[in-house]
Scaffold this motif. Structure first.
Motif, PDB file in Angstrom:
ATOM      1  N   LEU A   7       0.790  -1.298  -0.071  1.00  0.00           N
ATOM      2  CA  LEU A   7       0.112   0.050   0.026  1.00  0.00           C
ATOM      3  C   LEU A   7       0.831   1.190  -0.141  1.00  0.00           C
ATOM      4  O   LEU A   7       1.916   1.230   0.811  1.00  0.00           O
ATOM      5  CB  LEU A   7      -0.960   0.011   1.139  1.00  0.00           C
ATOM      6  CG  LEU A   7      -1.911  -1.115   1.326  1.00  0.00           C
ATOM      7  CD1 LEU A   7      -2.231  -1.289   2.768  1.00  0.00           C
ATOM      8  CD2 LEU A   7      -3.061  -0.899   0.509  1.00  0.00           C
ATOM      9  N   ASP A   8       0.443   2.128  -0.840  1.00  0.00           N
ATOM     10  CA  ASP A   8       1.249   3.504  -0.898  1.00  0.00           C
ATOM     11  C   ASP A   8       0.387   4.081   0.228  1.00  0.00           C
ATOM     12  O   ASP A   8      -0.630   3.699   0.853  1.00  0.00           O
ATOM     13  CB  ASP A   8       1.029   4.195  -2.086  1.00  0.00           C
ATOM     14  CG  ASP A   8       0.933   5.720  -2.255  1.00  0.00           C
ATOM     15  OD1 ASP A   8       2.292   6.108  -1.710  1.00  0.00           O
ATOM     16  OD2 ASP A   8       0.221   6.379  -2.420  1.00  0.00           O
ATOM     17  N   THR A  12      -3.335   7.484  -0.609  1.00  0.00           N
ATOM     18  CA  THR A  12      -4.218   6.049  -0.774  1.00  0.00           C
ATOM     19  C   THR A  12      -4.599   5.821   0.598  1.00  0.00           C
ATOM     20  O   THR A  12      -5.842   5.154   0.607  1.00  0.00           O
ATOM     21  CB  THR A  12      -3.099   5.285  -1.278  1.00  0.00           C
ATOM     22  OG1 THR A  12      -2.218   5.515  -2.330  1.00  0.00           O
ATOM     23  CG2 THR A  12      -3.609   3.710  -1.226  1.00  0.00           C
ATOM     24  N   GLY A 125      -1.650   2.112  -4.944  1.00  0.00           N
ATOM     25  CA  GLY A 125      -1.344   3.469  -4.945  1.00  0.00           C
ATOM     26  C   GLY A 125      -2.320   4.612  -5.558  1.00  0.00           C
ATOM     27  O   GLY A 125      -3.093   4.085  -6.495  1.00  0.00           O
ATOM     28  N   ASP A 126      -1.961   5.889  -5.600  1.00  0.00           N
ATOM     29  CA  ASP A 126      -2.507   6.835  -6.088  1.00  0.00           C
ATOM     30  C   ASP A 126      -1.909   7.312  -7.379  1.00  0.00           C
ATOM     31  O   ASP A 126      -2.298   8.260  -8.143  1.00  0.00           O
ATOM     32  CB  ASP A 126      -3.199   7.699  -5.230  1.00  0.00           C
ATOM     33  CG  ASP A 126      -1.979   8.789  -4.471  1.00  0.00           C
ATOM     34  OD1 ASP A 126      -0.908   8.334  -4.232  1.00  0.00           O
ATOM     35  OD2 ASP A 126      -2.173  10.028  -4.756  1.00  0.00           O
ATOM     36  N   ASP A 130       3.392   4.438  -8.342  1.00  0.00           N
ATOM     37  CA  ASP A 130       3.019   2.944  -7.448  1.00  0.00           C
ATOM     38  C   ASP A 130       2.813   1.864  -8.281  1.00  0.00           C
ATOM     39  O   ASP A 130       3.340   0.809  -7.896  1.00  0.00           O
ATOM     40  CB  ASP A 130       1.743   3.636  -6.451  1.00  0.00           C
ATOM     41  CG  ASP A 130       2.100   4.741  -5.712  1.00  0.00           C
ATOM     42  OD1 ASP A 130       3.181   4.830  -5.195  1.00  0.00           O
ATOM     43  OD2 ASP A 130       1.163   5.364  -5.721  1.00  0.00           O
ATOM     44  N   ARG A 144      -4.673   1.391  -9.263  1.00  0.00           N
ATOM     45  CA  ARG A 144      -4.496   3.092  -9.033  1.00  0.00           C
ATOM     46  C   ARG A 144      -5.869   3.575  -8.347  1.00  0.00           C
ATOM     47  O   ARG A 144      -6.649   3.545  -9.239  1.00  0.00           O
ATOM     48  CB  ARG A 144      -4.089   3.824 -10.147  1.00  0.00           C
ATOM     49  CG  ARG A 144      -3.555   5.187  -9.954  1.00  0.00           C
ATOM     50  CD  ARG A 144      -2.896   5.836 -11.434  1.00  0.00           C
ATOM     51  NE  ARG A 144      -2.822   7.252 -10.935  1.00  0.00           N
ATOM     52  CZ  ARG A 144      -2.246   7.834 -11.991  1.00  0.00           C
ATOM     53  NH1 ARG A 144      -1.785   7.297 -13.056  1.00  0.00           N
ATOM     54  NH2 ARG A 144      -1.909   9.424 -11.531  1.00  0.00           N
ATOM     55  N   VAL A 145      -5.732   4.009  -7.233  1.00  0.00           N
ATOM     56  CA  VAL A 145      -7.079   4.632  -6.765  1.00  0.00           C
ATOM     57  C   VAL A 145      -7.125   6.167  -7.042  1.00  0.00           C
ATOM     58  O   VAL A 145      -6.121   6.717  -7.602  1.00  0.00           O
ATOM     59  CB  VAL A 145      -7.060   4.449  -5.105  1.00  0.00           C
ATOM     60  CG1 VAL A 145      -7.118   3.152  -4.689  1.00  0.00           C
ATOM     61  CG2 VAL A 145      -5.808   5.214  -4.378  1.00  0.00           C
ATOM     62  N   ASP A 152     -11.754   4.498  -4.469  1.00  0.00           N
ATOM     63  CA  ASP A 152     -10.812   4.350  -3.253  1.00  0.00           C
ATOM     64  C   ASP A 152     -10.601   2.973  -3.105  1.00  0.00           C
ATOM     65  O   ASP A 152     -10.451   2.200  -4.033  1.00  0.00           O
ATOM     66  CB  ASP A 152     -11.830   4.815  -2.088  1.00  0.00           C
ATOM     67  CG  ASP A 152     -13.015   4.268  -2.272  1.00  0.00           C
ATOM     68  OD1 ASP A 152     -13.074   2.987  -2.717  1.00  0.00           O
ATOM     69  OD2 ASP A 152     -14.423   4.596  -1.603  1.00  0.00           O
ATOM     70  N   LEU A 153     -10.206   2.805  -1.716  1.00  0.00           N
ATOM     71  CA  LEU A 153      -9.402   1.663  -1.529  1.00  0.00           C
ATOM     72  C   LEU A 153     -10.586   0.160  -1.313  1.00  0.00           C
ATOM     73  O   LEU A 153     -10.153  -0.733  -1.552  1.00  0.00           O
ATOM     74  CB  LEU A 153      -8.729   1.495  -0.096  1.00  0.00           C
ATOM     75  CG  LEU A 153      -7.676   0.511   0.069  1.00  0.00           C
ATOM     76  CD1 LEU A 153      -6.518   0.724  -0.924  1.00  0.00           C
ATOM     77  CD2 LEU A 153      -7.016   0.576   1.362  1.00  0.00           C
TER      78      LEU A 153
END
Ligand SMILES: [Mg+2]
Ligand SMILES: [Zn+2]
Length: 167
Positions: A7-8, A12, A125-126, A130, A144-145, A152-153
């Motif tokens: 996880l970034d 994120t 990650g965003d 990432d 990619r979020v 979102d996550l």
């Protein structure tokens, strides 16, 4: 199988206010608790892998990084979510290190320390870097979020759980 979601952190898991490191910067993002709980239930473990060039740029020190990170870990722990390790790159972009994403060094270090099975792990990650770093490290998938189909996550978790062995 020791599957991880790498996880970034900033953008994120917590709001990216621009080098967040003070208590007043701290804000957990929507969907994080629910998404990580769903992934925990499915047997995934977690590591944070985060670029923290604010340290190398002299904006804050490692103690401030750890104090801020502890706020996040405490909130997650209170929700029954365990982060197996937090790995950060403290370097500035000019340092020429191997751990600053998009390079895969941080993922490789985390995988070595935690015994992660990279080929069955994911990156979330965003940022494009990432995703790039996760794939370069050999993760089976990267999301990619912050985009329309993955805001979102929680949505990232749904994508992963719909196709956990993505190849
Ligand atoms: Mg980020
Ligand atoms: Zn580095």
């Amino acid at each position: 199988m020791n599957r991880f979601v790498f996880l970034d952190r900033d953008g994120t898991l917590v709001r990216d206010t621009g080098y967040p490191h003070r208590r007043e910067d701290y804000e957990l993002l929507p969907g994080v608790i629910e998404g990580l709980q769903a992934l925990t239930d499915a047997g995934f473990r977690f590591a944070i892998v985060t670029n923290q060039s604010g340290i190398g740029r002299g904006l804050f020190d490692e103690a401030a990084f750890h104090a801020f990170n502890a706020l996040l870990l405490a909130d997650l722990e209170a929700a029954g979510i365990e982060i197996s390790g937090s790995f950060y790159c403290p370097h500035s972009p000019d340092d020429g290190c191997r751990c600053r994403k998009p390079l895969p060094g941080l993922f490789e270090r985390a995988a070595r320390v935690l015994g992660a099975d990279l080929a069955n792990s994911w990156a979330v990650g965003d940022g494009a870097r990432d995703v790039e770093a996760g794939l370069a490290a050999g993760c089976c998938g990267a999301l990619r979020v912050g985009s329309a189909d993955c805001p979102d996550l929680l949505q990232a978790a749904r994508h992963i759980l719909a196709d956990p062995n993505h190849a």
